[in-house]
Write a protein that holds these residues in place. Structure first.
Motif, mmCIF file in Angstrom:
data_model
loop_
_atom_site.group_PDB
_atom_site.id
_atom_site.type_symbol
_atom_site.label_atom_id
_atom_site.label_comp_id
_atom_site.label_asym_id
_atom_site.label_seq_id
_atom_site.Cartn_x
_atom_site.Cartn_y
_atom_site.Cartn_z
ATOM 1 N N GLU A 184 0.854 -1.175 0.000
ATOM 2 C CA GLU A 184 0.000 0.000 0.000
ATOM 3 C C GLU A 184 0.898 1.237 0.000
ATOM 4 N N ARG A 226 2.790 9.711 -0.388
ATOM 5 C CA ARG A 226 1.590 10.494 -0.678
ATOM 6 C C ARG A 226 1.814 11.975 -0.391
ATOM 7 N N GLY A 245 -2.417 1.670 -4.360
ATOM 8 C CA GLY A 245 -2.036 0.375 -3.827
ATOM 9 C C GLY A 245 -3.058 -0.708 -4.118
ATOM 10 N N GLN A 246 -2.934 -1.811 -3.403
ATOM 11 C CA GLN A 246 -3.798 -2.959 -3.656
ATOM 12 C C GLN A 246 -5.255 -2.663 -3.329
ATOM 13 N N ALA A 247 -5.517 -1.905 -2.289
ATOM 14 C CA ALA A 247 -6.903 -1.598 -1.904
ATOM 15 C C ALA A 247 -7.631 -0.850 -3.018
ATOM 16 N N ALA A 255 0.859 -6.250 -4.831
ATOM 17 C CA ALA A 255 -0.196 -5.255 -4.985
ATOM 18 C C ALA A 255 -1.075 -5.510 -6.200
#
Length: 333
Positions: free
Chosen positions: A147, A153, A250-252, A286
């Motif tokens: 993530e 960020r 990311g993966q989410a 990811a």
């Protein structure tokens, strides 16, 4: 041997002799007027080395592309040259933004301790902001995982805000220059320009972050085809583009996209380039949600610039994205 002696009768003569014999001149500073900040020639000359070096780097990049070199060596040279060119451009832009925003800082010569504290706090905030924007790509290269990292960020958000501030300062500088030509003056125009640029940039940045937090939206498009066979009438094709899985995604977020696609129940899924923003090793976990893409006729993937930069190694060999054991992400169209 002849010797010459000069008799100086007053302090005024001393100063005159220094100016005449030694080339003494009072220190010059950027001149501020009611129309904004006017940088003198000595200050503007500091940008010339940036331009010269950037031009030389651009020339060497063109030479690297034209020369017949070993592919591995050419890729390494290109990466170094592009990084140095980016470094020089960011140096010039950072200096421009710094000069235009520091006019808002309270004076260090103030007798008020509160204003002095405010000065150094704002000074540190501006320095950290420019530093994060400057090194954002390096941060994004080293801080990539399952993530997005918080520092990645923040750094890329600072980069986006930095570019907005630079663009707005350029636009406002042109506007204030036109006003100066029209003999229309404003009090504290340089501070007004900086405040306007920061305000507009912050609003645009907040709007962009808000839109990004909502996630992608589904846009339905009907494509009429005169020669389409009746058996394919009503075929649903889902196109996924510019996912940019990496420092900011990311993966989410990818799992959210896959769930949205599953609701549509497509016949065909096409992923049209710029899937990743990092290397295979960093994003192998990811990217796992892509394994859950389901469609009637299959999923297809076409390459983009990011693919060739990150999936092709320095040695020029192709590295396949793989899910599970031997299951590929999709068929290459």
């Amino acid at each position: 041997m002849k010797r010459r002696f000069f008799c100086i009768s007053s302090l005024e003569d001393v100063l005159k002799s220094r100016r005449t014999c030694v080339g003494y001149a009072p220190a010059t500073r950027p001149r501020r007027t009611g129309y904004g900040l006017h940088v003198n020639m000595a200050d503007s000359g500091m940008y010339r080395p940036f331009g010269v070096i950037a031009a030389l780097l651009a020339t060497t990049i063109a030479g690297t592309l034209l020369l017949k070199l070993n592919p591995q060596r050419k890729i390494i040279l290109m990466r170094i040259q592009i990084f140095l060119l980016f470094f020089m451009v960011m140096c010039a832009l950072s200096r421009f933004v710094w000069i235009n925003l520091t006019v808002l800082l309270p004076s260090r010569r103030s007798n008020s301790k509160i204003l002095l504290v405010v000065h150094w706090v704002l000074y540190a905030v501006l320095a950290i902001f420019l530093g994060l924007a400057f090194f954002s790509f390096l941060i994004g290269r080293f801080f990539v995982g399952f993530e997005p990292y918080f520092i990645s960020r923040v750094a890329f958000t600072c980069l986006g805000l930095f570019l907005l501030v630079f663009f707005n300062l350029c636009v406002l500088s042109v506007v204030f220059a036109v006003m100066r030509v029209c003999s229309f003056s404003l009090p504290n125009a340089d501070k007004l320009k900086a405040i306007m640029a920061i305000t507009v940039s912050l609003l645009l940045c907040i709007q962009g972050l808000t839109a990004a937090s909502r996630g992608p939206t589904i846009v339905g498009v009907t494509v009429p085809l005169a020669r389409l066979p009746r058996s394919l009438d009503g075929t649903r094709i889902v196109q996924l583009s510019d996912i940019h899985l990496g420092p900011m995604i990311g993966q989410a977020a990818l799992d959210r996209v896959v769930n949205m696609v599953s609701v549509i129940k497509p016949d065909i899924i096409v992923i049209t380039g710029d899937l990743v923003d990092s290397t295979v090793a960093n994003l192998k976990q990811a990217i796992l949600p892509l394994k859950n893409l389901k469609s009637k006729y299959g999923s297809f993937f076409v390459t983009g610039i990011k693919y060739y930069r990150h999936v092709l190694g320095v040695d020029g060999r192709r590295r396949e994205w793989e899910i599970g054991n031997q299951d590929s992400v999709g068929r290459k169209a």
